[in-house]
Design a protein around this motif. Structure first.
Motif, PDB file in Angstrom:
ATOM      1  N   UNK A  59       0.855  -1.181   0.028  1.00  0.00           N
ATOM      2  CA  UNK A  59       0.389  -0.216   0.246  1.00  0.00           C
ATOM      3  C   UNK A  59       0.711   1.221   0.260  1.00  0.00           C
ATOM      4  N   UNK A  60      -0.151   2.173  -1.108  1.00  0.00           N
ATOM      5  CA  UNK A  60       1.272   3.238  -1.087  1.00  0.00           C
ATOM      6  C   UNK A  60       0.317   4.893  -0.989  1.00  0.00           C
ATOM      7  N   UNK A  61       0.545   5.624  -1.228  1.00  0.00           N
ATOM      8  CA  UNK A  61      -0.347   6.948  -1.397  1.00  0.00           C
ATOM      9  C   UNK A  61      -1.319   6.987  -2.645  1.00  0.00           C
ATOM     10  N   UNK A  62      -0.316   6.603  -3.824  1.00  0.00           N
ATOM     11  CA  UNK A  62      -0.805   6.459  -4.943  1.00  0.00           C
ATOM     12  C   UNK A  62      -2.124   5.158  -5.371  1.00  0.00           C
ATOM     13  N   UNK A  63      -2.066   4.514  -4.709  1.00  0.00           N
ATOM     14  CA  UNK A  63      -2.153   3.191  -4.528  1.00  0.00           C
ATOM     15  C   UNK A  63      -2.067   2.190  -4.245  1.00  0.00           C
ATOM     16  N   UNK A  64      -2.141   1.374  -4.827  1.00  0.00           N
ATOM     17  CA  UNK A  64      -1.652  -0.412  -4.314  1.00  0.00           C
ATOM     18  C   UNK A  64      -0.174  -0.898  -5.510  1.00  0.00           C
ATOM     19  N   UNK A  65       0.827  -1.511  -5.094  1.00  0.00           N
ATOM     20  CA  UNK A  65       1.325  -2.090  -6.281  1.00  0.00           C
ATOM     21  C   UNK A  65       1.789  -3.683  -6.140  1.00  0.00           C
ATOM     22  N   UNK A  66       1.504  -4.561  -6.884  1.00  0.00           N
ATOM     23  CA  UNK A  66       1.991  -6.124  -6.892  1.00  0.00           C
ATOM     24  C   UNK A  66       3.006  -6.362  -5.235  1.00  0.00           C
ATOM     25  N   UNK A  67       3.311  -7.427  -5.074  1.00  0.00           N
ATOM     26  CA  UNK A  67       4.578  -8.086  -4.845  1.00  0.00           C
ATOM     27  C   UNK A  67       4.723  -8.812  -5.635  1.00  0.00           C
ATOM     28  N   UNK A  68       6.329  -9.244  -4.898  1.00  0.00           N
ATOM     29  CA  UNK A  68       6.604  -9.887  -5.724  1.00  0.00           C
ATOM     30  C   UNK A  68       5.781 -11.559  -5.403  1.00  0.00           C
ATOM     31  N   UNK A  69       5.080 -11.778  -4.646  1.00  0.00           N
ATOM     32  CA  UNK A  69       4.055 -12.986  -3.554  1.00  0.00           C
ATOM     33  C   UNK A  69       3.062 -12.494  -4.700  1.00  0.00           C
ATOM     34  N   UNK A  70       2.903 -11.767  -4.613  1.00  0.00           N
ATOM     35  CA  UNK A  70       1.747 -11.410  -6.170  1.00  0.00           C
ATOM     36  C   UNK A  70       2.051 -11.387  -7.719  1.00  0.00           C
ATOM     37  N   UNK A  71       2.160 -11.111  -8.471  1.00  0.00           N
ATOM     38  CA  UNK A  71       3.340 -10.939  -9.092  1.00  0.00           C
ATOM     39  C   UNK A  71       3.376 -12.116  -9.910  1.00  0.00           C
ATOM     40  N   UNK A  72       3.724 -13.414  -8.612  1.00  0.00           N
ATOM     41  CA  UNK A  72       4.137 -15.026  -8.919  1.00  0.00           C
ATOM     42  C   UNK A  72       2.509 -15.024  -8.402  1.00  0.00           C
ATOM     43  N   UNK A  73       1.998 -15.288  -8.408  1.00  0.00           N
ATOM     44  CA  UNK A  73       0.447 -15.486  -8.670  1.00  0.00           C
ATOM     45  C   UNK A  73       0.170 -15.278  -9.770  1.00  0.00           C
TER      46      UNK A  73
END
Length: 296
Positions: A50-64
């Motif tokens: 989570x960050x001010x501009x929204x969200x970024x996919x984590x490495x775990x999310x990218x693998x999924x």
């Protein structure tokens, strides 16, 4: 974890925003946030940062992420196969280059819709790169793209062949004149368009330096800008034939190794081929001989 959880995850990842994902999914942001938190707790990993501009996919999310489209598509394929009695029906989601839609597909799709009214056709346009990505990630069932294509997850079939031409304003009599134009501009679709890549390679081999390209998403806009002398482009000959006859643009033919490009239909090799898909491809194959420049 179920299919609906995965759809929420994919939408958030694609938009980079819980709020925009909620709008697409026709729900409220709090519901999306709760579903993502529950999914993360079940998996025991964080899927988003989570960050001010929204969200970024984590490495775990990218693998999924690659599994989401495949699982969702598998469920859709299972339902489609169960209901498919050989009569074309249901939804058929396809993609196509805008030039292909304008030049080839419009009459074909009209004929298909008239012949098979039980099929709901959904057609989106984009660049070759984007369309391939949409097929690989199961957002669409297949797409008409410019070849060559070499992807381990895709089957492809040559549907027809196009002749590309350099398109300029009528004031430019020959390709050699381009070298004398200061601040020459190219007018193209966005990055990922194979015609754009071919144009850049052609001009580089001619030793011609161009300024930053002008990008447009509309074929009509590109042709209008070329006609006005704003820049040059590379398009299938059939797309600009009418404008050339009306002296709105000039077309410059290229040698075969530069001009000929195959238009392919690509689909996932592991996807179920529905009766609707089969009927559309059969109709496209039958129409080849009727298309100028088509493959016999």
């Amino acid at each position: 974890m179920d299919v609906s959880d995965l759809k929420v995850f994919e939408a958030v990842s694609r938009h980079g925003s819980m709020n925009r994902a909620a709008q697409e999914l026709h729900t409220v942001q709090s519901n999306v946030t709760a579903r993502i938190r529950a999914l993360e707790e079940e998996l025991g990993v964080s899927l988003f940062q989570r960050h001010a501009r929204g969200v970024s996919t984590t490495p775990a999310g990218e693998r999924m992420l690659p599994f989401v489209g495949r699982i969702t598509k598998l469920m859709v394929d299972a339902r489609t196969a169960a209901k498919d009695d050989g009569s074309p029906g249901g939804t058929l989601a396809l993609g196509s280059l805008e030039t292909t839609t304008a030049l080839r597909l419009s009459p074909l799709l009209g004929q298909f819709a008239k012949t098979y009214p039980q099929v709901r056709l959904v057609v989106s346009t984009g660049t070759t790169r984007r369309l391939i990505d949409d097929v690989v990630n199961c957002r669409i069932e297949g797409a008409f793209v410019a070849g060559p294509v070499n992807h381990p997850d895709l089957d492809h079939e040559v549907i027809f062949r196009e002749e590309l031409v350099l398109v300029t304003s009528p004031a430019i009599q020959a390709m050699e004149d381009l070298a004398g134009i200061a601040d020459l501009k190219t007018i193209v679709f966005q990055i990922g368009c194979s015609y754009r890549q071919r144009l850049e390679a052609l001009l580089a081999d001619m030793g011609i330096v161009t300024s930053k390209p002008l990008e447009f998403g509309s074929l009509d806009t590109i042709i209008s800008c070329v006609s006005a002398g704003i820049g040059i482009t590379l398009l299938p000959k059939g797309v600009v034939a009418a404008a050339a006859r009306d002296d709105k643009v000039a077309i410059h033919e290229l040698p075969p190794e530069r001009s000929l490009v195959d238009t392919l239909f690509v689909r996932r090799s592991d996807a179920y081929v529905s009766s609707a898909m089969t009927a559309l491809l059969d109709m496209a194959r039958s129409a080849r001989s009727d298309w100028a420049g088509g493959l016999a």
